[in-house]
Structures are given as structure tokens and as C-alpha cells.
Enzyme design. Structure first.
Site, PDB file in Angstrom:
ATOM      1  N   ILE A  12      -1.910  -5.761 -13.892  1.00  0.00           N
ATOM      2  CA  ILE A  12      -1.738  -4.751 -14.994  1.00  0.00           C
ATOM      3  C   ILE A  12      -0.018  -5.097 -15.583  1.00  0.00           C
ATOM      4  O   ILE A  12       0.085  -5.015 -16.632  1.00  0.00           O
ATOM      5  CB  ILE A  12      -1.597  -3.400 -14.269  1.00  0.00           C
ATOM      6  CG1 ILE A  12      -3.078  -3.080 -13.799  1.00  0.00           C
ATOM      7  CG2 ILE A  12      -1.271  -2.355 -15.604  1.00  0.00           C
ATOM      8  CD1 ILE A  12      -3.006  -1.692 -13.126  1.00  0.00           C
ATOM      9  N   ASP A  31       9.207 -10.027  -9.371  1.00  0.00           N
ATOM     10  CA  ASP A  31       7.964 -10.342  -8.404  1.00  0.00           C
ATOM     11  C   ASP A  31       7.863 -11.269  -7.424  1.00  0.00           C
ATOM     12  O   ASP A  31       8.652 -12.099  -7.501  1.00  0.00           O
ATOM     13  CB  ASP A  31       6.787 -10.722  -9.492  1.00  0.00           C
ATOM     14  CG  ASP A  31       5.389 -10.469  -8.970  1.00  0.00           C
ATOM     15  OD1 ASP A  31       4.816 -10.754  -7.900  1.00  0.00           O
ATOM     16  OD2 ASP A  31       4.355  -9.593  -9.704  1.00  0.00           O
ATOM     17  N   ASP A  51      11.691  -9.870  -3.743  1.00  0.00           N
ATOM     18  CA  ASP A  51      10.781  -8.919  -3.165  1.00  0.00           C
ATOM     19  C   ASP A  51      11.577  -7.518  -3.608  1.00  0.00           C
ATOM     20  O   ASP A  51      12.928  -7.356  -3.639  1.00  0.00           O
ATOM     21  CB  ASP A  51      10.910  -9.027  -1.763  1.00  0.00           C
ATOM     22  CG  ASP A  51       9.984  -8.104  -1.056  1.00  0.00           C
ATOM     23  OD1 ASP A  51      10.094  -6.766  -0.972  1.00  0.00           O
ATOM     24  OD2 ASP A  51       8.928  -8.619  -0.730  1.00  0.00           O
ATOM     25  N   TYR A 140      -2.628   4.370   1.150  1.00  0.00           N
ATOM     26  CA  TYR A 140      -2.351   3.711  -0.044  1.00  0.00           C
ATOM     27  C   TYR A 140      -2.028   5.055  -1.229  1.00  0.00           C
ATOM     28  O   TYR A 140      -1.128   5.159  -1.401  1.00  0.00           O
ATOM     29  CB  TYR A 140      -3.345   3.246  -0.602  1.00  0.00           C
ATOM     30  CG  TYR A 140      -3.066   2.477  -1.976  1.00  0.00           C
ATOM     31  CD1 TYR A 140      -2.012   1.801  -2.496  1.00  0.00           C
ATOM     32  CD2 TYR A 140      -4.121   3.152  -3.067  1.00  0.00           C
ATOM     33  CE1 TYR A 140      -1.909   1.824  -3.875  1.00  0.00           C
ATOM     34  CE2 TYR A 140      -4.016   2.897  -4.199  1.00  0.00           C
ATOM     35  CZ  TYR A 140      -3.067   2.219  -4.761  1.00  0.00           C
ATOM     36  OH  TYR A 140      -2.736   1.999  -6.222  1.00  0.00           O
ATOM     37  N   ILE A 199     -23.101  -3.470  -3.183  1.00  0.00           N
ATOM     38  CA  ILE A 199     -22.997  -1.859  -3.751  1.00  0.00           C
ATOM     39  C   ILE A 199     -22.549  -1.233  -2.446  1.00  0.00           C
ATOM     40  O   ILE A 199     -23.666  -0.994  -1.653  1.00  0.00           O
ATOM     41  CB  ILE A 199     -23.666  -1.095  -4.530  1.00  0.00           C
ATOM     42  CG1 ILE A 199     -24.090  -2.035  -5.771  1.00  0.00           C
ATOM     43  CG2 ILE A 199     -23.425   0.110  -4.958  1.00  0.00           C
ATOM     44  CD1 ILE A 199     -25.481  -1.810  -6.521  1.00  0.00           C
ATOM     45  N   GLY A 267     -12.428   5.730   3.493  1.00  0.00           N
ATOM     46  CA  GLY A 267     -11.473   5.775   2.420  1.00  0.00           C
ATOM     47  C   GLY A 267     -11.874   5.998   0.940  1.00  0.00           C
ATOM     48  O   GLY A 267     -10.935   6.204   0.241  1.00  0.00           O
TER      49      GLY A 267
HETATM   50  N1  NAD Z   1      -5.842  -2.141 -10.520  1.00  0.00           N
HETATM   51  C1  NAD Z   1      -6.172  -0.772 -10.796  1.00  0.00           C
HETATM   52  O1  NAD Z   1      -7.236  -0.301 -10.780  1.00  0.00           O
HETATM   53  C2  NAD Z   1      -5.007   0.149 -10.432  1.00  0.00           C
HETATM   54  C3  NAD Z   1      -5.303   1.634 -10.289  1.00  0.00           C
HETATM   55  C4  NAD Z   1      -4.375   2.618  -9.940  1.00  0.00           C
HETATM   56  C5  NAD Z   1      -2.892   2.031  -9.812  1.00  0.00           C
HETATM   57  N2  NAD Z   1      -2.742   0.753  -9.867  1.00  0.00           N
HETATM   58  C6  NAD Z   1      -1.399   0.476  -9.701  1.00  0.00           C
HETATM   59  O2  NAD Z   1      -1.076  -0.368 -10.732  1.00  0.00           O
HETATM   60  C7  NAD Z   1       0.048  -1.287 -10.182  1.00  0.00           C
HETATM   61  C8  NAD Z   1      -0.303  -2.679 -10.348  1.00  0.00           C
HETATM   62  O3  NAD Z   1      -1.709  -3.127  -9.973  1.00  0.00           O
HETATM   63  P1  NAD Z   1      -2.474  -4.199 -10.053  1.00  0.00           P
HETATM   64  O4  NAD Z   1      -3.822  -4.025 -10.067  1.00  0.00           O
HETATM   65  O5  NAD Z   1      -1.722  -5.129 -11.275  1.00  0.00           O
HETATM   66  O6  NAD Z   1      -2.096  -5.123  -8.592  1.00  0.00           O
HETATM   67  P2  NAD Z   1      -1.360  -6.630  -8.405  1.00  0.00           P
HETATM   68  O7  NAD Z   1      -1.639  -6.880  -7.110  1.00  0.00           O
HETATM   69  O8  NAD Z   1      -2.278  -7.634  -9.669  1.00  0.00           O
HETATM   70  O9  NAD Z   1       0.047  -6.490  -9.083  1.00  0.00           O
HETATM   71  C9  NAD Z   1       0.971  -6.019  -8.241  1.00  0.00           C
HETATM   72  C10 NAD Z   1       2.077  -7.223  -8.239  1.00  0.00           C
HETATM   73  O10 NAD Z   1       3.025  -6.769  -7.661  1.00  0.00           O
HETATM   74  C11 NAD Z   1       3.683  -7.831  -6.698  1.00  0.00           C
HETATM   75  N3  NAD Z   1       4.170  -7.397  -5.664  1.00  0.00           N
HETATM   76  C12 NAD Z   1       3.468  -6.946  -4.306  1.00  0.00           C
HETATM   77  N4  NAD Z   1       4.522  -6.574  -3.496  1.00  0.00           N
HETATM   78  C13 NAD Z   1       5.654  -6.870  -3.976  1.00  0.00           C
HETATM   79  C14 NAD Z   1       7.047  -6.708  -3.607  1.00  0.00           C
HETATM   80  N5  NAD Z   1       7.028  -6.517  -2.223  1.00  0.00           N
HETATM   81  N6  NAD Z   1       7.996  -7.203  -4.118  1.00  0.00           N
HETATM   82  C15 NAD Z   1       7.993  -7.833  -5.430  1.00  0.00           C
HETATM   83  N7  NAD Z   1       6.539  -7.732  -5.847  1.00  0.00           N
HETATM   84  C16 NAD Z   1       5.627  -7.495  -5.316  1.00  0.00           C
HETATM   85  C17 NAD Z   1       2.492  -8.713  -6.640  1.00  0.00           C
HETATM   86  O11 NAD Z   1       2.892 -10.321  -6.581  1.00  0.00           O
HETATM   87  C18 NAD Z   1       1.581  -8.623  -8.105  1.00  0.00           C
HETATM   88  O12 NAD Z   1       2.247  -9.575  -8.779  1.00  0.00           O
HETATM   89  C19 NAD Z   1       0.337  -1.119  -8.653  1.00  0.00           C
HETATM   90  O13 NAD Z   1       1.389  -0.191  -8.322  1.00  0.00           O
HETATM   91  C20 NAD Z   1      -0.928  -0.314  -8.196  1.00  0.00           C
HETATM   92  O14 NAD Z   1      -0.971   0.700  -7.215  1.00  0.00           O
HETATM   93  C21 NAD Z   1      -3.648  -0.064 -10.082  1.00  0.00           C
END
Ligand code: NAD
Length: 303
Positions: A12, A31, A51, A140, A199, A267
Site C-alpha cells: 500500500i 522502511d 526501522d 494485530y 478456502i 482469529g
Molecule cells: N493489506 C491490507 O488489506 C490492509 C488492511 C488493513 C490495514 N492495513 C495496513 O496498511 C499498512 C500497509 O500494509 P501492507 O499491506 O502494504 O503491508 P506491507 O507488508 O506490504 O507493507 C508494510 C511495510 O512496512 C515495512 N516495515 C515493517 N516493519 C517495519 C519496521 N519495523 N520499520 C520500518 N519499516 C517496516 C515493510 O518492510 C513493508 O514495506 C499496514 O499498517 C497494515 O496494517 C493493510
């Protein structure tokens, strides 16, 4: 305006970065590449491999003087949070508090936080509104809800503005297999390779699938909005069952699909659809991508 995007190498986050660059924002990404990929990073953005828990975060904020922060970096896997609640807590809660400290110490105007439908747990009154009592069923969901509370208290105590976006199940190009909404990318790859799709449950469970480009728009609108300190679901407000999803994907791929049914996972939420009225009002935002078109774009990009 200068915007820090945490997690900008992720699924995202990389779309959020692209959207901001399109709007001529100056973008810095942090990141740690734990799940993100260098190839996702827009070349017009400045990338810092760091981080979010690092004590160098504050130095970066002092040096760069960000106007806004869009915080997406997180441990995103429900099952991993159940196996390692301490790790989930460390990244999601301690990492967020570390950023909040840097925001308030350097006078960031607003932080936009990526939250999730998982904060509601098994809410039964669909579509779920933001004020619905929360009942996360995974660590989570709990860590995201806790961060929301931190944002709210940081606002009360230090005046730091926030916008909280609770995403439904996000899908689209560059989605990995691991994250929260990864079911579509998993199915796409299986269908393409003529493998059976598994599924969990009987397939009647529903999700509210929202396209990643719509999520990127909601984040951008969160910076522009004249409102602040709001919580908005970002969703289509429509339930789609996993069985229907597979039918659509088979159509998009032009293939027949073999289904294997397995036990529901601990979960997992049974039915989900989120009201998007608050996002319409506070962000001037509506979902724009029809599911079948979004699935087609996603399938063609992943195969
Ligand atoms: N994908 C979904 O359907 C969804 C739904 C609800 C919420 N979210 C939220 O959206 C956000 C993005 O999710 P996503 O699906 O793109 O996941 P993703 O894993 O593709 O992206 C997360 C990014 O954060 C980075 N990251 C993780 N831990 C880190 C740290 N300690 N320090 C620095 N960087 C770090 C990872 O390298 C990655 O690039 C998250 O907060 C997730 O909880 C996603």
C-alpha cells in the site's frame, strides 16, 4: 509539502508514495525492507532504510522537518500476531510511539495512521460504523486499536493532529502473499498456475475488498482535509463472499478453478463490510474502482 511515508516500500505504501509524487509532494520513505521491496520504491522519492523503532528516527525528523507523516509500516499478519504477540507489539505499538514522539518534538502538522477492520473483531451489525464497540480477536487488531488510542491521547496532550483510516481488505498491484488482504494475490497466482485454491471455511465468509488506488487517494485526501482528528473506514461498503470472489477471478483469468475447503483459521473474521459515510464526509472520498476491473488489473500484474 514534505511528507514522510513509513512503509513506503510495501504494497500500500508504494501506491501512496506514487500518488503523492503525482501531486508534486516531496516524499521521504523510511522502511526496513522486512516485507517491502526496493523495486516498489518510486525513484522520485528519497529512501532511507531505517526501522521505525530506531533511535535515529528523531534525528531524521529534526533534519528533514516533515509537514506530514503517513504511517503505514507495520507487522501486518494476523496469524503472526497470534504466534508472536510480543513482536507485533514491539513493531506496531513501540514503533508507532517512537514516531509520535518525533512528530510532536518536531511540530509535524498531522499524522495519518493506517488502521484496520480487525479492530472491530466479529461485529455483526453490517456495514460496520466507526463508533461500533471494538473487539479485536487478534493481537494485530489490538495493537492497531492501541495505536489509535495513542494518537487520540497525543492529540489531547500535545495537540498533534491525526487522521485514522481503517482499511477493509485491500487488494491490487504489488500485493504480496503475506499481509492481511493477501487472499486475492494468493488466488491469482494459484489460478494462473492451474493449482487448486484453498478456502478456509465454506467460502460463504465475506470481505469488503477495496482497491489499493482508492486507499492511496484516501491517504492523500487526509492531508488536504479541513477536518482533523477523525476516524474513517476506507471501504466499498459492500460484502463479497470468498466463493463469489473466486468466480470473478476465474472469469478475469478465463480459467476453471479447483477449490479445496479447509478449516477456518483462528482469529479470522466471519463477515465484514465497513460503512464509508465518514470518509465521504470528512475526506470527500468515495471508492472509484469496480471490483471486477480492479481484479483484472491485479491478476494481469501478478501473473
Ligand atoms: N493489506 C491490507 O488489506 C490492509 C488492511 C488493513 C490495514 N492495513 C495496513 O496498511 C499498512 C500497509 O500494509 P501492507 O499491506 O502494504 O503491508 P506491507 O507488508 O506490504 O507493507 C508494510 C511495510 O512496512 C515495512 N516495515 C515493517 N516493519 C517495519 C519496521 N519495523 N520499520 C520500518 N519499516 C517496516 C515493510 O518492510 C513493508 O514495506 C499496514 O499498517 C497494515 O496494517 C493493510
Amino acid at each position: 509539502m514534505k511528507v514522510l511515508v513509513t512503509g513506503g516500500a510495501g504494497f500500500i505504501g508504494s501506491h501512496v508514495v506514487d500518488r503523492l509524487i503525482q501531486e508534486n509532494c516531496q516524499v521521504v520513505i523510511i522502511d526496513n525492507l522486512s516485507t517491502g521491496l526496493l523495486e516498489n520504491i518510486n525513484k522520485a522519492a528519497q529512501f532511507v532504510q531505517m526501522d521505525i523503532r530506531s533511535n535515529q528516527v528523531l534525528d531524521l525528523f529534526v533534519k528533514e522537518k516533515f509537514d506530514y507523516v503517513i504511517h503505514l509500516a507495520a507487522q501486518t499478519m494476523v496469524h503472526k500476531s497470534l504466534e508472536m504477540p510480543d513482536y507485533d507489539c514491539d513493531v506496531n505499538i513501540s514503533g508507532t510511539v517512537n514516531l509520535l514522539e518525533a512528530c510532536r518534538k518536531t511540530n509535524v502538522k498531522r499524522i495519518v495512521f493506517s488502521s484496520t477492520a480487525a479492530v472491530y473483531g466479529n461485529a455483526t451489525n453490517l456495514p460496520v460504523k466507526e463508533a461500533t464497540p471494538k473487539g479485536p480477536t487478534s493481537f494485530y487488531g489490538l495493537s492497531k486499536l492501541t495505536c489509535e488510542n495513542y494518537l487520540s491521547l497525543y492529540n489531547q496532550v500535545y495537540g498533534l493532529e491525526f487522521m485514522i483510516l481503517r482499511y477493509a481488505n485491500v487488494y491490487g498491484e504489488r500485493q504480496g502473499d503475506g499481509g492481511e488482504g493477501g487472499v486475492i494475490s494468493i488466488f491469482a497466482r494459484k489460478i494462473h498456475h492451474h493449482q487448486p485454491v484453498t478456502i478456509f471455511g465454506d467460502g460463504s465468509q465475506t470481505r469488503d475488498f477495496i482497491y489499493v488506488g482508492d486507499i492511496a487517494n484516501a491517504n492523500y485526501q487526509s492531508l488536504l482535509s479541513s477536518y482533523s482528528n477523525k476516524i474513517c473506514n476506507i471501504s466499498t461498503q459492500t460484502e463479497t463472499s470468498v466463493n463469489t470472489l473466486i468466480e470473478y477471478m476465474a472469469k478475469v483469468a478465463g480459467k476453471t478453478v479447483t477449490r479445496v475447503y479447509a478449516e477456518m483459521r483462528e482469529g479470522d473474521i466471519y463477515k465484514s463490510s465497513l460503512s464509508n459515510c465518514a470518509a465521504q464526509e470528512y475526506l470527500n472520498w468515495n471508492p472509484a474502482m469496480p471490483l471486477i476491473e480492479g481484479l483484472s488489473k491485479t491478476y494481469n500484474s501478478l501473473i
